[in-house]
Structure formats: C-alpha cells, structure tokens
Scaffold this motif. Structure first.
Motif, PDB file in Angstrom:
ATOM      1  N   GLY A   8       0.980  -1.385  -0.005  1.00  0.00           N
ATOM      2  CA  GLY A   8      -0.132   0.034  -0.277  1.00  0.00           C
ATOM      3  C   GLY A   8       1.276   1.421   0.305  1.00  0.00           C
ATOM      4  O   GLY A   8      -0.131   2.133  -0.508  1.00  0.00           O
ATOM      5  N   GLY A   9       2.152   0.945   0.346  1.00  0.00           N
ATOM      6  CA  GLY A   9       2.797   2.445   0.263  1.00  0.00           C
ATOM      7  C   GLY A   9       3.405   2.924  -1.011  1.00  0.00           C
ATOM      8  O   GLY A   9       2.711   1.859  -2.584  1.00  0.00           O
ATOM      9  N   GLY A  10       3.864   4.537  -1.442  1.00  0.00           N
ATOM     10  CA  GLY A  10       3.511   5.341  -2.457  1.00  0.00           C
ATOM     11  C   GLY A  10       4.240   6.553  -2.432  1.00  0.00           C
ATOM     12  O   GLY A  10       4.454   6.556  -1.087  1.00  0.00           O
ATOM     13  N   LEU A  11       4.127   6.731  -3.534  1.00  0.00           N
ATOM     14  CA  LEU A  11       4.117   8.440  -3.210  1.00  0.00           C
ATOM     15  C   LEU A  11       2.803   8.769  -3.721  1.00  0.00           C
ATOM     16  O   LEU A  11       2.314   8.855  -4.076  1.00  0.00           O
ATOM     17  N   VAL A  12       2.292  10.197  -2.766  1.00  0.00           N
ATOM     18  CA  VAL A  12       1.408  10.984  -2.591  1.00  0.00           C
ATOM     19  C   VAL A  12       1.737  12.367  -2.388  1.00  0.00           C
ATOM     20  O   VAL A  12       2.155  12.268  -1.769  1.00  0.00           O
ATOM     21  N   GLN A  13       1.184  13.007  -2.648  1.00  0.00           N
ATOM     22  CA  GLN A  13       0.852  14.379  -2.809  1.00  0.00           C
ATOM     23  C   GLN A  13       0.568  15.022  -1.192  1.00  0.00           C
ATOM     24  O   GLN A  13      -0.780  14.371  -0.632  1.00  0.00           O
ATOM     25  N   ALA A  14       1.359  15.588  -0.712  1.00  0.00           N
ATOM     26  CA  ALA A  14       1.109  17.053   0.716  1.00  0.00           C
ATOM     27  C   ALA A  14      -0.406  16.878   0.498  1.00  0.00           C
ATOM     28  O   ALA A  14      -1.547  17.173  -0.449  1.00  0.00           O
ATOM     29  N   GLY A  15      -1.686  16.071   1.570  1.00  0.00           N
ATOM     30  CA  GLY A  15      -2.545  16.359   1.469  1.00  0.00           C
ATOM     31  C   GLY A  15      -3.484  14.714   1.417  1.00  0.00           C
ATOM     32  O   GLY A  15      -4.819  15.142   1.963  1.00  0.00           O
ATOM     33  N   GLY A  16      -2.387  14.355   0.986  1.00  0.00           N
ATOM     34  CA  GLY A  16      -3.026  12.954   0.181  1.00  0.00           C
ATOM     35  C   GLY A  16      -3.748  11.704   1.272  1.00  0.00           C
ATOM     36  O   GLY A  16      -2.827  12.119   2.438  1.00  0.00           O
ATOM     37  N   SER A  17      -3.667  10.444   0.837  1.00  0.00           N
ATOM     38  CA  SER A  17      -4.397   9.826   1.973  1.00  0.00           C
ATOM     39  C   SER A  17      -3.800   8.446   1.252  1.00  0.00           C
ATOM     40  O   SER A  17      -3.712   8.231   0.407  1.00  0.00           O
ATOM     41  N   LEU A  18      -3.353   7.516   2.287  1.00  0.00           N
ATOM     42  CA  LEU A  18      -3.045   6.081   1.541  1.00  0.00           C
ATOM     43  C   LEU A  18      -2.799   5.257   2.561  1.00  0.00           C
ATOM     44  O   LEU A  18      -3.577   5.445   3.967  1.00  0.00           O
ATOM     45  N   ARG A  19      -3.344   3.909   2.309  1.00  0.00           N
ATOM     46  CA  ARG A  19      -3.595   2.974   3.252  1.00  0.00           C
ATOM     47  C   ARG A  19      -2.769   1.818   3.220  1.00  0.00           C
ATOM     48  O   ARG A  19      -2.775   1.281   2.102  1.00  0.00           O
ATOM     49  N   LEU A  20      -2.213   1.625   3.886  1.00  0.00           N
ATOM     50  CA  LEU A  20      -1.052   0.493   3.938  1.00  0.00           C
ATOM     51  C   LEU A  20      -1.690  -1.153   5.138  1.00  0.00           C
ATOM     52  O   LEU A  20      -2.808  -0.983   5.792  1.00  0.00           O
ATOM     53  N   SER A  21      -0.822  -2.249   4.316  1.00  0.00           N
ATOM     54  CA  SER A  21      -1.533  -3.076   4.916  1.00  0.00           C
ATOM     55  C   SER A  21      -0.750  -4.273   4.945  1.00  0.00           C
ATOM     56  O   SER A  21       0.127  -4.462   4.400  1.00  0.00           O
ATOM     57  N   CYS A  22      -1.339  -4.960   6.031  1.00  0.00           N
ATOM     58  CA  CYS A  22       0.023  -5.828   6.750  1.00  0.00           C
ATOM     59  C   CYS A  22      -0.773  -7.201   7.076  1.00  0.00           C
ATOM     60  O   CYS A  22      -1.607  -7.249   7.519  1.00  0.00           O
ATOM     61  N   ALA A  23      -0.262  -8.147   5.981  1.00  0.00           N
ATOM     62  CA  ALA A  23      -0.563  -9.542   5.922  1.00  0.00           C
ATOM     63  C   ALA A  23       0.052 -10.764   6.750  1.00  0.00           C
ATOM     64  O   ALA A  23       1.474 -10.816   6.641  1.00  0.00           O
ATOM     65  N   ALA A  24      -0.271 -11.113   7.568  1.00  0.00           N
ATOM     66  CA  ALA A  24       0.568 -12.523   8.236  1.00  0.00           C
ATOM     67  C   ALA A  24       0.246 -13.519   8.164  1.00  0.00           C
ATOM     68  O   ALA A  24      -1.263 -13.829   7.930  1.00  0.00           O
ATOM     69  N   SER A  25       0.833 -14.973   8.001  1.00  0.00           N
ATOM     70  CA  SER A  25       0.825 -15.647   7.918  1.00  0.00           C
ATOM     71  C   SER A  25       1.074 -17.248   9.335  1.00  0.00           C
ATOM     72  O   SER A  25       1.990 -16.877   9.715  1.00  0.00           O
ATOM     73  N   GLU A  26       0.185 -16.702   9.787  1.00  0.00           N
ATOM     74  CA  GLU A  26      -0.362 -17.030  11.106  1.00  0.00           C
ATOM     75  C   GLU A  26      -1.289 -17.592  11.854  1.00  0.00           C
ATOM     76  O   GLU A  26      -2.381 -16.057  11.505  1.00  0.00           O
ATOM     77  N   ARG A  27      -1.501 -18.677  12.425  1.00  0.00           N
ATOM     78  CA  ARG A  27      -2.952 -18.695  12.469  1.00  0.00           C
ATOM     79  C   ARG A  27      -3.450 -18.494  13.602  1.00  0.00           C
ATOM     80  O   ARG A  27      -4.516 -18.666  13.921  1.00  0.00           O
ATOM     81  N   THR A  28      -2.342 -17.981  14.929  1.00  0.00           N
ATOM     82  CA  THR A  28      -3.044 -17.310  16.041  1.00  0.00           C
ATOM     83  C   THR A  28      -2.429 -16.055  15.750  1.00  0.00           C
ATOM     84  O   THR A  28      -2.375 -15.029  16.283  1.00  0.00           O
ATOM     85  N   PHE A  29      -2.936 -15.131  14.561  1.00  0.00           N
ATOM     86  CA  PHE A  29      -3.089 -14.083  14.012  1.00  0.00           C
ATOM     87  C   PHE A  29      -3.608 -12.821  15.125  1.00  0.00           C
ATOM     88  O   PHE A  29      -3.602 -12.114  15.759  1.00  0.00           O
ATOM     89  N   SER A  30      -4.955 -13.571  15.721  1.00  0.00           N
ATOM     90  CA  SER A  30      -6.294 -12.904  16.206  1.00  0.00           C
ATOM     91  C   SER A  30      -4.586 -12.726  18.110  1.00  0.00           C
ATOM     92  O   SER A  30      -6.314 -12.521  19.200  1.00  0.00           O
ATOM     93  N   SER A  31      -4.214 -13.519  18.281  1.00  0.00           N
ATOM     94  CA  SER A  31      -3.249 -13.508  19.940  1.00  0.00           C
ATOM     95  C   SER A  31      -2.255 -12.524  19.439  1.00  0.00           C
ATOM     96  O   SER A  31      -2.439 -12.067  21.023  1.00  0.00           O
ATOM     97  N   LEU A  32      -2.099 -11.732  18.034  1.00  0.00           N
ATOM     98  CA  LEU A  32      -0.546 -11.133  18.488  1.00  0.00           C
ATOM     99  C   LEU A  32      -1.349  -9.308  18.773  1.00  0.00           C
ATOM    100  O   LEU A  32      -2.075  -9.099  18.656  1.00  0.00           O
ATOM    101  N   GLY A  33      -0.429  -8.768  19.123  1.00  0.00           N
ATOM    102  CA  GLY A  33      -0.207  -7.235  19.405  1.00  0.00           C
ATOM    103  C   GLY A  33       0.243  -6.872  18.093  1.00  0.00           C
ATOM    104  O   GLY A  33       1.318  -7.823  17.819  1.00  0.00           O
ATOM    105  N   MET A  34      -0.266  -5.671  17.849  1.00  0.00           N
ATOM    106  CA  MET A  34       0.233  -5.283  16.311  1.00  0.00           C
ATOM    107  C   MET A  34       0.541  -3.985  16.316  1.00  0.00           C
ATOM    108  O   MET A  34       0.303  -3.672  16.885  1.00  0.00           O
ATOM    109  N   GLY A  35       1.971  -3.716  15.784  1.00  0.00           N
ATOM    110  CA  GLY A  35       1.850  -2.120  15.688  1.00  0.00           C
ATOM    111  C   GLY A  35       2.352  -1.593  14.181  1.00  0.00           C
ATOM    112  O   GLY A  35       2.969  -2.387  13.162  1.00  0.00           O
ATOM    113  N   TRP A  36       2.904  -0.373  14.383  1.00  0.00           N
ATOM    114  CA  TRP A  36       3.473  -0.010  12.774  1.00  0.00           C
ATOM    115  C   TRP A  36       4.144   0.774  13.780  1.00  0.00           C
ATOM    116  O   TRP A  36       3.583   1.427  14.143  1.00  0.00           O
TER     117      TRP A  36
END
Length: 128
Positions: A8-36
């Motif tokens: 989801g990264g890229g080049l954007v002008q000031a004032g614009g928007s982006l949405r980053l995604s992070c996909a995890a390969s982990e069956r216990t993902f729901s038990s993990l704390g996540m950060g950016w």
C-alpha cells in the motif's frame, strides 16, 4: 515464526491519503499485538500506531494522532494503517510489527523491542 508482508505504500502529494496493509501468515494472528513503525533516512525508528489483539485498544504516536488510524481484521490476518492529511515529514519506510507478549500499556506498545516479528517495510513518500 510470523511472516508479514506490507503493501500500500507509494508516492502521494501532501494532503493526500494512503492505506497500508500488513498481511500475516500466522494462524494465531488474533492473539498478537500489532504495531506500525516508520524510519526516515538518518533517523531512528519511530512508533506510529499499535492495536491490541482484539482491537479493543489503540495507541498512536504524537506526530500522527488525529491523522492516522489503525485497525485489524482477524478473519483476514491483516492489520491496516489508514493515513490522512499526509505531510512531507511522514515520508519514511513503514514497518509492520507483531508481538506475542506485549504488555498492556502505551509504553509497552510503543517500544520497538517489545515486538518479535517484523515485515520488510513499505516506502511512503509524500511530496510537497
């Protein structure tokens, strides 16, 4: 071992928007704390946002409060970072991180050392 892939990264002008995604390969993902986190050239890694395992609590770094929003979809093993009102100073490589034994306070979630797993990063560039 938790593997994560940011997108989801890229080049954007000031004032614009982006949405980053992070996909995890982990069956216990729901038990993990996540950060950016992000790191600009010549600067230390900076805490951006975090979310508890069930999404019940979210935390933000001071520089992004009110502009960035973190969320997660445990059914899709994915965490998101919605970024609005982007500024040139938001330019950095953004990293997704996961932790199994995070504490319960803002101080715990903002420390990069508390996270055991990291993605490869995605570049966000904001032009003025």
């Amino acid at each position: 071992q938790v593997q994560m892939v940011e997108s989801g990264g890229g080049l954007v002008q000031a004032g614009g928007s982006l949405r980053l995604s992070c996909a995890a390969s982990e069956r216990t993902f729901s038990s993990l704390g996540m950060g950016w986190f992000r790191q600009a050239p010549g600067k230390e890694r900076e805490f951006v946002a975090a979310i508890t395992w069930n999404g019940g609590r979210v935390y933000y770094g001071d520089s992004v409060k009110g502009r960035f929003f973190i969320s997660r979809d445990n059914a899709k093993n994915t965490v998101y970072l919605q970024m609005y009102s982007l500024k040139p100073e938001d330019t950095a490589v953004y990293y997704c991180a996961a932790g199994r034994t995070l504490g319960s306070t803002y101080s715990d979630y903002r420390r990069s050392g508390e996270y055991g797993y990291w993605g490869q990063g995605t570049q966000v560039t904001v032009s003025s």
